[in-house]
Design an enzyme around this catalytic site. Structure first.
Site: not given
Length: 222
Positions: A90, A154, A183
């Site tokens: 991430d 995300k 996400k």
């Protein structure tokens, strides 16, 4: 009526509670059989030992939660983590560029990291902070993601003034379709909200409240 999602544990990228030690965090992750945990480079060996025999993914993070590093420095950090055998990372998109709507440089960063990640067999999760954007900017970032092709886009770090919303996830899904996974992260405290986000299009959820979400499924099923 909220959609009931089975096996919610395997949607959850579990974030460590600051009140837990790393070992306590890993034991909870193993007990509840979550999708993914996060480890710093010096914690990876411990994570592998504790989680041996499970299918729990050990992920890393780059420039989290600040989003201030140069692209060169981000790529260097990506390589360090990828060289340790980590297959999911991430990272936070450059927040100065996000806030100034510098779309050309956002595309460059997202694409170069996505290209690097494909070469190393890494699933990259590009974090936006959707709470900082108006609707048009949110659409623009999703359209950039369609071009750059990160593995995931995300919603947020969970450390800003806003987190995941059903409306944002629904918008992302309407543009990204199945070409880039989504996400959702930030403020996912209970099972009902987790189910709403998945129904809206989220593929993965980032949550420190993993235990409460998983126990919520058990209560809903009883």
């Amino acid at each position: 009526m909220v959609l009931v999602i089975k096996n919610i544990n395997k949607y959850i990228d579990y974030i460590q509670d600051p009140n837990d030690t790393f070992e306590e965090y890993l034991k909870k992750a193993k007990e509840y059989n979550v999708r993914c945990v996060f480890a710093d480079p010096d914690e990876i060996d411990t994570a592998r030992q504790v989680l041996e025999g499970t299918d729990i993914i050990i992920a890393g993070a780059v420039d989290f939660p600040q989003g201030k590093l140069s692209l060169k420095d981000k790529l260097a950090d990506f390589k360090k983590i990828a060289d340790l055998g980590i297959k999911e990372i991430d990272y936070v998109l450059n927040q100065a560029q996000i806030e100034s709507r510098d779309y050309n440089n956002i595309l460059t960063e997202m694409k170069e990291i996505a290209d690097f990640s494909r070469t190393y067999g890494v699933a990259d999760k590009a974090i936006v902070e959707m709470c900082k954007l108006d609707q048009e900017a949110k659409k623009s970032i999703c359209e950039i993601a369609l071009k750059a092709k990160p593995a995931f886009l995300k919603t947020s770090t969970g450390r800003s003034f806003g987190g995941a919303t059903v409306e944002d996830v629904r918008l992302m899904k309407s543009i990204l379709k199945d070409k880039v996974k989504i996400k959702a992260a930030g403020g996912i405290k209970n099972y009902d909200f987790a189910c709403e986000l998945i129904k809206a299009g989220a593929n993965v959820l980032g949550a420190s409240a993993a235990v409460n979400n998983i126990e919520g499924e058990k209560r809903a099923s009883s």
